[in-house]
Motif scaffolding. Structure first.
Motif, PDB file in Angstrom:
ATOM      1  N   TRP A   1      56.124  80.084  31.406  1.00  0.00           N
ATOM      2  CA  TRP A   1      57.249  79.320  31.962  1.00  0.00           C
ATOM      3  C   TRP A   1      56.785  78.312  33.018  1.00  0.00           C
ATOM      4  CZ3 TRP A   1      60.699  78.510  28.814  1.00  0.00           C
ATOM      5  CH2 TRP A   1      61.242  79.501  28.015  1.00  0.00           C
ATOM      6  N   TYR A   2      55.766  77.564  32.638  1.00  0.00           N
ATOM      7  CA  TYR A   2      55.325  76.404  33.420  1.00  0.00           C
ATOM      8  C   TYR A   2      54.760  76.753  34.789  1.00  0.00           C
ATOM      9  CZ  TYR A   2      57.912  74.660  29.555  1.00  0.00           C
ATOM     10  OH  TYR A   2      58.350  74.452  28.271  1.00  0.00           O
TER      11      TYR A   2
ATOM     12  N   PHE B   1      56.912  67.432  30.549  1.00  0.00           N
ATOM     13  CA  PHE B   1      56.291  67.219  31.856  1.00  0.00           C
ATOM     14  C   PHE B   1      54.772  67.392  31.762  1.00  0.00           C
ATOM     15  CE2 PHE B   1      60.610  68.611  32.647  1.00  0.00           C
ATOM     16  CZ  PHE B   1      61.070  67.590  33.467  1.00  0.00           C
TER      17      PHE B   1
ATOM     18  N   LEU C   1      53.668  69.897  36.767  1.00  0.00           N
ATOM     19  CA  LEU C   1      54.055  71.312  36.823  1.00  0.00           C
ATOM     20  C   LEU C   1      53.268  72.089  37.883  1.00  0.00           C
ATOM     21  CD1 LEU C   1      54.324  71.859  32.969  1.00  0.00           C
ATOM     22  CD2 LEU C   1      56.222  71.643  34.597  1.00  0.00           C
TER      23      LEU C   1
ATOM     24  N   LYS D   1      60.044  71.057  39.248  1.00  0.00           N
ATOM     25  CA  LYS D   1      59.758  70.656  37.867  1.00  0.00           C
ATOM     26  C   LYS D   1      59.565  71.836  36.906  1.00  0.00           C
ATOM     27  CE  LYS D   1      59.720  66.054  37.674  1.00  0.00           C
ATOM     28  NZ  LYS D   1      60.873  65.867  38.552  1.00  0.00           N
ATOM     29  N   PRO D   2      58.920  72.942  37.335  1.00  0.00           N
ATOM     30  CA  PRO D   2      58.797  74.060  36.383  1.00  0.00           C
ATOM     31  C   PRO D   2      60.163  74.574  35.898  1.00  0.00           C
ATOM     32  CG  PRO D   2      57.209  74.319  38.147  1.00  0.00           C
ATOM     33  CD  PRO D   2      58.092  73.168  38.546  1.00  0.00           C
TER      34      PRO D   2
ATOM     35  N   HIS E   1      62.892  72.673  35.739  1.00  0.00           N
ATOM     36  CA  HIS E   1      63.402  71.587  34.906  1.00  0.00           C
ATOM     37  C   HIS E   1      62.791  71.712  33.502  1.00  0.00           C
ATOM     38  CE1 HIS E   1      64.646  67.077  34.915  1.00  0.00           C
ATOM     39  NE2 HIS E   1      64.980  67.671  33.802  1.00  0.00           N
ATOM     40  N   ALA E   2      61.500  72.015  33.457  1.00  0.00           N
ATOM     41  CA  ALA E   2      60.811  72.157  32.165  1.00  0.00           C
ATOM     42  C   ALA E   2      61.371  73.343  31.376  1.00  0.00           C
ATOM     43  CB  ALA E   2      59.308  72.338  32.397  1.00  0.00           C
ATOM     44  N   LEU E   3      61.704  74.424  32.093  1.00  0.00           N
ATOM     45  CA  LEU E   3      62.330  75.582  31.445  1.00  0.00           C
ATOM     46  C   LEU E   3      63.668  75.184  30.827  1.00  0.00           C
ATOM     47  CD1 LEU E   3      63.137  78.584  30.968  1.00  0.00           C
ATOM     48  CD2 LEU E   3      63.610  78.761  33.406  1.00  0.00           C
TER      49      LEU E   3
ATOM     50  N   HIS F   1      64.614  72.242  29.915  1.00  0.00           N
ATOM     51  CA  HIS F   1      64.322  71.357  28.786  1.00  0.00           C
ATOM     52  C   HIS F   1      63.968  72.163  27.535  1.00  0.00           C
ATOM     53  CE1 HIS F   1      62.745  67.809  26.720  1.00  0.00           C
ATOM     54  NE2 HIS F   1      61.731  68.564  26.372  1.00  0.00           N
ATOM     55  N   LYS F   2      63.107  73.156  27.704  1.00  0.00           N
ATOM     56  CA  LYS F   2      62.651  73.969  26.565  1.00  0.00           C
ATOM     57  C   LYS F   2      63.804  74.760  25.956  1.00  0.00           C
ATOM     58  CE  LYS F   2      58.964  75.414  24.296  1.00  0.00           C
ATOM     59  NZ  LYS F   2      57.971  74.497  23.755  1.00  0.00           N
TER      60      LYS F   2
END
Lengths: 234, 234
Positions: free
Chosen positions: A68-69, A122, A127, B129-130, B132-134, B136-137
């Protein structure tokens, strides 16, 4: 320079990537490993012991598969518990000031997915900002992130290349400098030479001499170049 | 719209900020709370139960004090364990697709420190951002991050303002739209009206009428403006 690799990986013993990375380095005295999931399976950190451990190294590397990033939760618990304010904050005379922080992260997806418009959207640099911010707060130099993407799909040749780059990341005291990279290669070959049969030492000596000559020549050229620049400036 | 606030806070019961945020909302049926540190003090999540819980809400909010530029470790463990691939990935028909993810984070430092050249060097948006990336996924809409900086230094007036904004963040189904914010204010006043003594209801009715009139007038103006634009385009 001494390096500590702090590994967060819930399935460390089954990970082929981690096994490979460990096997690359077992002959190096200047690198130590701490596998958090082995040492602290119940997340109860010995804060004093871990702070003392950190204080002994110049380069600290967080190594983990990207979940999870970010790192698996155990590394965050380590940060939350071990990196107390008094120990860490640069402006409170923290112990980490002047050290380096590196990140080695392994990805299940291809690295090109980590960009705008691709699946992950991203970049790895984006990240990893929370770790960069930690380094900043502690007065540590944040090293370029070392990403390993889809290890299981690498060819043998790519694995050898990875080995060299990873070893460089852990042990080269001046990452990013071409000059330092050359010296590092010469040192590595000298290390390998020690374990060679006598019959093979000769050809290795030739290779090392050649690299050393190249290095000296380049050094000279650099010196001349700097003289020319100096004259232009005057 | 139903909202779930998932709280990660190792000292939840002693936190004045968390106490304030909870007290703001106790009259709202559409918001539920899950305090991870209370429910799962040993981090052993009931994955099925938590996945079922998540599926019932349209808006999910992670709420936490910022520890090392991220949530306390327990939230990461929750992500690592509960957000399994099959449950979460949008491209594998994950259950979270179409829902919203919000972040409420409380800061010990002033918010202006979180900028280039200031003490913290990175913005809250960069550090989040992590998450935000979650989102997004998972195919979730990522809401603007709601930061609360130095709660203990807020004046009473600022606390009331925080209360209104926080309540809006949890319950307004269209954040960022001015029109929706107005309707939301009218709804909130109607809620408050129910609990007023009869003698005070009259003046509240006047206020609500006034707001409703303003809203209708603005709606009309917007309609006229869109007509003018349409004519210009033709």
């Amino acid at each position: 320079m001494k390096t500590l690799v702090i590994i967060a990986h819930p399935k460390y013993d089954n990970s082929m990537t981690q096994g490979f990375l460990k096997s690359c380095q077992k002959d190096i005295d200047s690198v130590d490993w701490l596998v958090l999931n082995r040492e602290y399976p119940s997340y109860n950190f010995d804060v004093i012991k871990e702070q003392e451990r950190l204080s002994k190294y110049e380069r600290i590397v967080f190594q983990f598969p990207l979940y999870w990033y970010s790192a698996p939760a155990i590394l965050k618990q380590y940060e939350d518990d071990v990196l107390t304010r008094a120990f860490t904050y640069k402006n409170e005379d923290g112990v980490l000031n002047g050290k380096e922080l590196g990140i080695v992260t392994t990805l299940g997806e291809p690295i090109y997915h980590y960009h705008d418009g691709h699946n992950e959207a991203f970049t790895i640099d984006e990240l990893m900002k929370p770790y960069h911010a930690l380094a900043h707060k502690a007065g540590m130099k944040f090293l370029p992130v070392f990403s390993i993407s889809q290890f299981n799909y690498l060819t043998e040749h790519e694995k050898v290349s990875l080995l060299v780059k990873y070893r460089n990341y852990l042990t080269n005291s001046h990452l990013n400098s071409f000059k330092s990279k050359q010296l590092w290669y010469i040192e590595q070959l000298q290390l390998i030479r020690q374990n060679l049969k006598d019959s093979k030492k000769n050809s290795m000596d030739m290779l090392i001499d050649q690299l050393q000559n190249n290095y000296d020549k380049l050094d000279e050229l650099n010196w001349e170049l700097s003289m020319i620049k100096k004259e232009e400036d005057e």
